[in-house]
Design a protein around this motif. Sequence first.
Motif, short mmCIF file in Angstrom:
data_model
loop_
_atom_site.label_atom_id
_atom_site.label_comp_id
_atom_site.label_asym_id
_atom_site.label_seq_id
_atom_site.Cartn_x
_atom_site.Cartn_y
_atom_site.Cartn_z
N MET A 184 0.84 -1.19 0.00
CA MET A 184 0.00 0.00 0.00
C MET A 184 0.88 1.25 0.00
N LEU A 185 0.43 2.25 -0.73
CA LEU A 185 1.15 3.52 -0.74
C LEU A 185 1.08 4.15 0.65
N LEU A 186 2.20 4.70 1.09
CA LEU A 186 2.30 5.30 2.41
C LEU A 186 2.49 6.81 2.35
N VAL A 187 2.42 7.36 1.13
CA VAL A 187 2.55 8.80 0.92
C VAL A 187 1.31 9.27 0.15
N ASP A 188 1.01 10.57 0.26
CA ASP A 188 -0.14 11.12 -0.45
C ASP A 188 0.18 11.25 -1.93
N THR A 189 -0.68 10.67 -2.75
CA THR A 189 -0.49 10.70 -4.20
C THR A 189 -1.81 10.98 -4.89
N TYR A 190 -1.74 11.19 -6.18
CA TYR A 190 -2.93 11.32 -7.02
C TYR A 190 -2.61 10.76 -8.39
N LEU A 191 -3.64 10.40 -9.13
CA LEU A 191 -3.48 9.91 -10.50
C LEU A 191 -3.68 11.05 -11.47
N ASP A 192 -2.89 11.01 -12.56
CA ASP A 192 -3.04 12.02 -13.61
C ASP A 192 -2.48 11.45 -14.90
N LYS A 193 -2.68 12.17 -15.99
CA LYS A 193 -2.13 11.76 -17.28
C LYS A 193 -0.61 11.77 -17.18
N SER A 194 0.01 10.71 -17.69
CA SER A 194 1.47 10.57 -17.64
C SER A 194 2.09 10.84 -19.00
N SER A 195 3.22 11.52 -19.01
CA SER A 195 3.96 11.71 -20.26
C SER A 195 4.70 10.42 -20.64
N ILE A 196 4.77 9.46 -19.71
CA ILE A 196 5.44 8.18 -19.97
C ILE A 196 4.48 7.21 -20.65
N GLN A 197 3.31 6.99 -20.01
CA GLN A 197 2.34 6.03 -20.53
C GLN A 197 1.02 6.19 -19.80
N GLY A 198 -0.03 6.49 -20.50
CA GLY A 198 -1.38 6.49 -19.94
C GLY A 198 -1.53 7.31 -18.67
N ILE A 199 -1.83 6.60 -17.59
CA ILE A 199 -2.02 7.21 -16.27
C ILE A 199 -0.79 6.94 -15.42
N GLY A 200 -0.45 7.89 -14.56
CA GLY A 200 0.67 7.72 -13.64
C GLY A 200 0.29 8.14 -12.23
N VAL A 201 1.16 7.81 -11.28
CA VAL A 201 1.00 8.18 -9.88
C VAL A 201 1.91 9.37 -9.61
N PHE A 202 1.36 10.41 -9.01
CA PHE A 202 2.11 11.64 -8.78
C PHE A 202 2.13 11.99 -7.30
N ALA A 203 3.25 12.57 -6.86
CA ALA A 203 3.41 12.98 -5.46
C ALA A 203 2.54 14.21 -5.19
N ARG A 204 1.74 14.16 -4.15
CA ARG A 204 0.93 15.32 -3.76
C ARG A 204 1.80 16.33 -2.99
N ASN A 205 2.78 15.83 -2.24
CA ASN A 205 3.67 16.66 -1.43
C ASN A 205 5.11 16.24 -1.69
N ARG A 206 6.04 17.03 -1.22
CA ARG A 206 7.47 16.69 -1.33
C ARG A 206 7.72 15.38 -0.58
N ILE A 207 8.51 14.50 -1.22
CA ILE A 207 8.90 13.23 -0.61
C ILE A 207 10.42 13.23 -0.50
N PRO A 208 10.96 13.29 0.70
CA PRO A 208 12.41 13.30 0.86
C PRO A 208 13.05 11.97 0.46
N LYS A 209 14.27 12.05 -0.03
CA LYS A 209 15.07 10.87 -0.36
C LYS A 209 15.07 9.91 0.83
N GLY A 210 14.92 8.63 0.57
CA GLY A 210 14.95 7.62 1.62
C GLY A 210 13.60 7.32 2.27
N THR A 211 12.57 8.09 1.93
CA THR A 211 11.23 7.88 2.50
C THR A 211 10.67 6.54 2.03
N LEU A 212 10.07 5.79 2.96
CA LEU A 212 9.35 4.58 2.62
C LEU A 212 8.06 5.01 1.93
#
Length: 129
Positions: free
Chosen positions: A1-29
């Motif tokens: 399960m995701l442990l950070v706040d995210t949202y779905l949106d159109k991805s420039s990579i492929q279809g839909i992607g998962v995006f960070a709602r807030n800053r996520i520091p390096k090393g965060t689970l």
Amino acid sequence: MLLVDTYLDKSSIQGIGVFARNRIPKGTLIWKLDPRFDRRIPVDTYESQTGPVKSYLDRYSYPDRHDPSYIVFEADDARYMNHDDDPNCDVSSPDETYALRDIAPGEELTCNYNHFFENGFDFLGDRHP
């Protein structure tokens, strides 16, 4: 399960992607396998499926790295995480995902799918070694 706040949106990579709602520091689970929600499906059950169910599992599940007789289907939006050869998330552990670097709000969360597939993977006709 995701442990950070995210949202779905159109991805420039492929279809839909998962995006960070807030800053996520390096090393965060970021994600942790939670058997209460994430499903381990026997390969024989998966292989017996056809049509839309099989197509959905083909796209949004991956081999269980603990036991090859199962696949893993994530119950949340983590299943929309796209591949990147230079990802910002480390999925080398089968049970946890960590931020490889600081991730900015609005940045897409990405991982390297090659951790899930020994011989590379086929995705929409594109072979990745």
